[in-house]
Design an enzyme around this catalytic site. Structure first.
Site, PDB file in Angstrom:
ATOM      1  N   MET A  57       0.840  -1.194   0.000  1.00 13.97           N
ATOM      2  CA  MET A  57       0.000   0.000   0.000  1.00 13.97           C
ATOM      3  C   MET A  57       0.881   1.253   0.000  1.00 13.97           C
ATOM      4  O   MET A  57       0.416   2.345   0.346  1.00 13.97           O
ATOM      5  CB  MET A  57      -0.922  -0.003   1.218  1.00 13.97           C
ATOM      6  CG  MET A  57      -1.864  -1.214   1.208  1.00 13.97           C
ATOM      7  SD  MET A  57      -3.361  -0.983   2.169  1.00 13.97           S
ATOM      8  CE  MET A  57      -2.689  -0.781   3.788  1.00 13.97           C
ATOM      9  N   GLY A  58       2.149   1.098  -0.363  1.00 14.73           N
ATOM     10  CA  GLY A  58       3.038   2.263  -0.431  1.00 14.73           C
ATOM     11  C   GLY A  58       3.534   2.671   0.945  1.00 14.73           C
ATOM     12  O   GLY A  58       3.514   1.870   1.883  1.00 14.73           O
TER      13      GLY A  58
ATOM     14  N   HIS B 101       9.061   1.244   3.452  1.00  9.84           N
ATOM     15  CA  HIS B 101      10.135   1.283   4.445  1.00  9.84           C
ATOM     16  C   HIS B 101      11.026   0.063   4.220  1.00  9.84           C
ATOM     17  O   HIS B 101      10.833  -0.697   3.260  1.00  9.84           O
ATOM     18  CB  HIS B 101       9.553   1.333   5.863  1.00  9.84           C
ATOM     19  CG  HIS B 101       8.525   0.277   6.151  1.00  9.84           C
ATOM     20  ND1 HIS B 101       8.814  -1.070   6.128  1.00  9.84           N
ATOM     21  CD2 HIS B 101       7.188   0.360   6.439  1.00  9.84           C
ATOM     22  CE1 HIS B 101       7.735  -1.769   6.427  1.00  9.84           C
ATOM     23  NE2 HIS B 101       6.726  -0.933   6.602  1.00  9.84           N
ATOM     24  N   GLU B 102      11.958  -0.144   5.152  1.00  9.04           N
ATOM     25  CA  GLU B 102      12.945  -1.211   5.001  1.00  9.04           C
ATOM     26  C   GLU B 102      12.291  -2.612   4.930  1.00  9.04           C
ATOM     27  O   GLU B 102      12.839  -3.525   4.315  1.00  9.04           O
ATOM     28  CB  GLU B 102      13.949  -1.104   6.151  1.00  9.04           C
ATOM     29  CG  GLU B 102      15.158  -1.994   6.060  1.00  9.04           C
ATOM     30  CD  GLU B 102      15.982  -1.849   4.777  1.00  9.04           C
ATOM     31  OE1 GLU B 102      15.963  -0.760   4.154  1.00  9.04           O
ATOM     32  OE2 GLU B 102      16.631  -2.845   4.407  1.00  9.04           O
TER      33      GLU B 102
ATOM     34  N   HIS C 197       9.439  -3.344   3.348  1.00  8.57           N
ATOM     35  CA  HIS C 197       9.071  -3.506   1.934  1.00  8.57           C
ATOM     36  C   HIS C 197      10.330  -3.716   1.082  1.00  8.57           C
ATOM     37  O   HIS C 197      10.346  -4.536   0.171  1.00  8.57           O
ATOM     38  CB  HIS C 197       8.336  -2.264   1.423  1.00  8.57           C
ATOM     39  CG  HIS C 197       7.087  -1.931   2.186  1.00  8.57           C
ATOM     40  ND1 HIS C 197       6.974  -0.797   2.944  1.00  8.57           N
ATOM     41  CD2 HIS C 197       5.906  -2.575   2.302  1.00  8.57           C
ATOM     42  CE1 HIS C 197       5.768  -0.745   3.499  1.00  8.57           C
ATOM     43  NE2 HIS C 197       5.098  -1.810   3.127  1.00  8.57           N
TER      44      HIS C 197
ATOM     45  N   GLY D 122       5.188 -10.192   3.813  1.00  6.39           N
ATOM     46  CA  GLY D 122       5.867 -10.128   5.106  1.00  6.39           C
ATOM     47  C   GLY D 122       5.144 -10.970   6.148  1.00  6.39           C
ATOM     48  O   GLY D 122       3.915 -10.980   6.211  1.00  6.39           O
TER      49      GLY D 122
ATOM     50  N   GLN E  86      -2.402 -12.656   7.344  1.00  5.40           N
ATOM     51  CA  GLN E  86      -2.592 -12.326   5.925  1.00  5.40           C
ATOM     52  C   GLN E  86      -1.848 -13.329   5.042  1.00  5.40           C
ATOM     53  O   GLN E  86      -2.393 -13.835   4.050  1.00  5.40           O
ATOM     54  CB  GLN E  86      -2.073 -10.918   5.672  1.00  5.40           C
ATOM     55  CG  GLN E  86      -1.969 -10.531   4.213  1.00  5.40           C
ATOM     56  CD  GLN E  86      -1.623  -9.066   4.046  1.00  5.40           C
ATOM     57  OE1 GLN E  86      -2.490  -8.222   4.125  1.00  5.40           O
ATOM     58  NE2 GLN E  86      -0.359  -8.753   3.820  1.00  5.40           N
TER      59      GLN E  86
ATOM     60  N   SER F 200       6.456  -0.522  10.318  1.00  2.00           N
ATOM     61  CA  SER F 200       5.105  -0.456   9.767  1.00  2.00           C
ATOM     62  C   SER F 200       4.882   0.958   9.252  1.00  2.00           C
ATOM     63  O   SER F 200       5.345   1.928   9.874  1.00  2.00           O
ATOM     64  CB  SER F 200       4.082  -0.765  10.865  1.00  2.00           C
ATOM     65  OG  SER F 200       2.800  -0.329  10.464  1.00  2.00           O
TER      66      SER F 200
HETATM   67  P1  AMP Z   1       1.606  -2.947   3.509  1.00  2.13           P
HETATM   68  O1  AMP Z   1       2.046  -1.929   2.537  1.00  2.13           O
HETATM   69  O2  AMP Z   1       1.713  -2.519   4.931  1.00  2.13           O
HETATM   70  O3  AMP Z   1       0.270  -3.543   3.164  1.00  2.13           O
HETATM   71  O4  AMP Z   1       2.636  -4.136   3.398  1.00  2.13           O
HETATM   72  C1  AMP Z   1       3.017  -4.680   2.166  1.00  2.13           C
HETATM   73  C2  AMP Z   1       3.819  -5.914   2.418  1.00  2.13           C
HETATM   74  O5  AMP Z   1       4.966  -5.592   3.196  1.00  2.13           O
HETATM   75  C3  AMP Z   1       3.037  -6.981   3.201  1.00  2.13           C
HETATM   76  O6  AMP Z   1       3.360  -8.263   2.682  1.00  2.13           O
HETATM   77  C4  AMP Z   1       3.572  -6.814   4.597  1.00  2.13           C
HETATM   78  O7  AMP Z   1       3.490  -7.979   5.383  1.00  2.13           O
HETATM   79  C5  AMP Z   1       5.029  -6.447   4.308  1.00  2.13           C
HETATM   80  N1  AMP Z   1       5.619  -5.776   5.469  1.00  2.13           N
HETATM   81  C6  AMP Z   1       5.147  -4.697   6.128  1.00  2.13           C
HETATM   82  N2  AMP Z   1       5.939  -4.413   7.193  1.00  2.13           N
HETATM   83  C7  AMP Z   1       6.905  -5.340   7.216  1.00  2.13           C
HETATM   84  C8  AMP Z   1       8.025  -5.608   8.073  1.00  2.13           C
HETATM   85  N3  AMP Z   1       8.279  -4.841   9.128  1.00  2.13           N
HETATM   86  N4  AMP Z   1       8.816  -6.656   7.782  1.00  2.13           N
HETATM   87  C9  AMP Z   1       8.566  -7.444   6.707  1.00  2.13           C
HETATM   88  N5  AMP Z   1       7.541  -7.249   5.855  1.00  2.13           N
HETATM   89  C10 AMP Z   1       6.711  -6.227   6.109  1.00  2.13           C
END
Ligand code: AMP
Length: 296
Positions: free
Chosen positions: A32-33, A36-37, A39, A149, A155, A187
């Site tokens: 979802m953009g 961070h590290e 991603h 992640g 999920q 996050s």
């Molecule tokens: P999001 O943009 O928050 O929906 O996350 C996109 C992807 O990045 C998802 O597969 C998350 O599980 C993964 N992700 C988010 N935060 C982390 C993290 N701290 N460590 C590893 N993967 C992450």
């Protein structure tokens, strides 16, 4: 080199058709953009394994509840593009909401078992939104490998079940949680934390580790251990939604004694002020997920 930015369905389908040679492996990282590290680590994994790496950036309205943070979710597209460039992404797919959900859109995908407990209990409709958008994206990108992640462990397991149930021809790859030096899981929502809350937030991970150690010592008292840890976090200012131990891969509640040799998930969700934080540890015997800190 800068990635190719694609916003339309027609163009992403055209791009995918142009990569149809059997030897081209496409790796896909849906996000979802507000990158961070965490991603970036997913992108690096994809880059290692695949010739083509696709990153999607889409704040998916259908996975947010009516009182959740959809409108204030951080949107940092230019910075995201810089990270995508650094990580060698080939294509950034960033459609608008109306491109993916045109007026009159009425089709949804439901996984009906693993999506029920934990976050499913507190965020009705959330996983339906996640499975729906990820299936749509899988159809458009047709990846060979998809990277998620394990910070969002539920999920990952829900989507893996969808892939199996619907016979999708791709491999799900779970990547261990990336953390700040003090243990807080990275996050996009961490930016909501006030400086005071940011200092308290790593207690979530510390309690997970503490519970994990206590479970090793006295697995038959798992309920009491979880209750004490929840109480301790509440005293620090967290509002706990759940702090639970579930069997993997079924997501059943652990019965009388926790069997340390079987696979399980220790998961927590809590509000700190207005920010909802989640975190988890996965026991090391589960084949689908890599281990964190030696597992439970
Ligand atoms: P999001 O943009 O928050 O929906 O996350 C996109 C992807 O990045 C998802 O597969 C998350 O599980 C993964 N992700 C988010 N935060 C982390 C993290 N701290 N460590 C590893 N993967 C992450």
């Amino acid at each position: 080199m800068k990635p190719k930015v694609i916003t339309s369905i027609q163009e992403i389908q055209k791009w995918r058709t142009s990569k149809e040679s059997k030897s081209t492996q496409v790796g896909f990282v849906p996000t979802m953009g507000a990158l961070h590290e965490g991603h970036a680590t997913l992108l690096r994994e994809a880059r290692k394994q695949c010739q083509e790496v696709v990153l999607s950036i889409f704040v998916n309205p259908t996975q947010f509840g009516p009182h959740e943070d959809f409108s204030k979710y951080p949107r940092t597209f230019e910075r995201d593009l810089e990270i995508a460039t650094q990580e060698g992404v080939d294509v950034v797919f960033a459609p608008t909401a109306s491109e993916l959900y045109p007026q009159g859109y009425t089709t949804y995908v439901d996984e009906n078992q693993l999506s029920q407990p934990l976050c499913g209990r507190f965020r009705p409709g959330h996983f339906r939104g996640v499975t729906t958008i990820v299936l749509k994206l899988f159809h458009l990108v047709q990846p060979n490998f998809a990277y998620f992640g394990l910070k969002d462990a539920q999920q990952f397991f829900v989507l893996s079940k969808m892939v199996r149930d619907l016979n999708l021809d791709l491999e799900m790859v779970g990547v261990p949680t990336v953390r700040e030096a003090d243990g807080l899981a990275l996050s996009s929502r961490n930016v909501y934390l006030s400086p005071e809350e940011r200092k308290i937030a790593p207690a979530l991970y510390r309690h997970l580790i503490q519970v994990q150690n206590q479970l090793r010592e006295a697995p038959e008292t798992h309920r009491q251990i979880l209750q004490n840890a929840s109480q301790s976090l509440t005293t620090l200012g967290f509002q706990i939604q759940y702090f639970e131990c579930l069997t993997l891969p079924e997501f059943n509640p652990v019965q009388s004694t926790l069997h340390l040799k079987s696979s399980f998930l220790l998961a927590i969700a809590a509000y700190l002020g207005k920010t909802r934080l989640i975190d988890n540890l996965i026991s090391n015997s589960h084949p689908k997920a890599s281990v964190e800190l030696g597992g439970c």
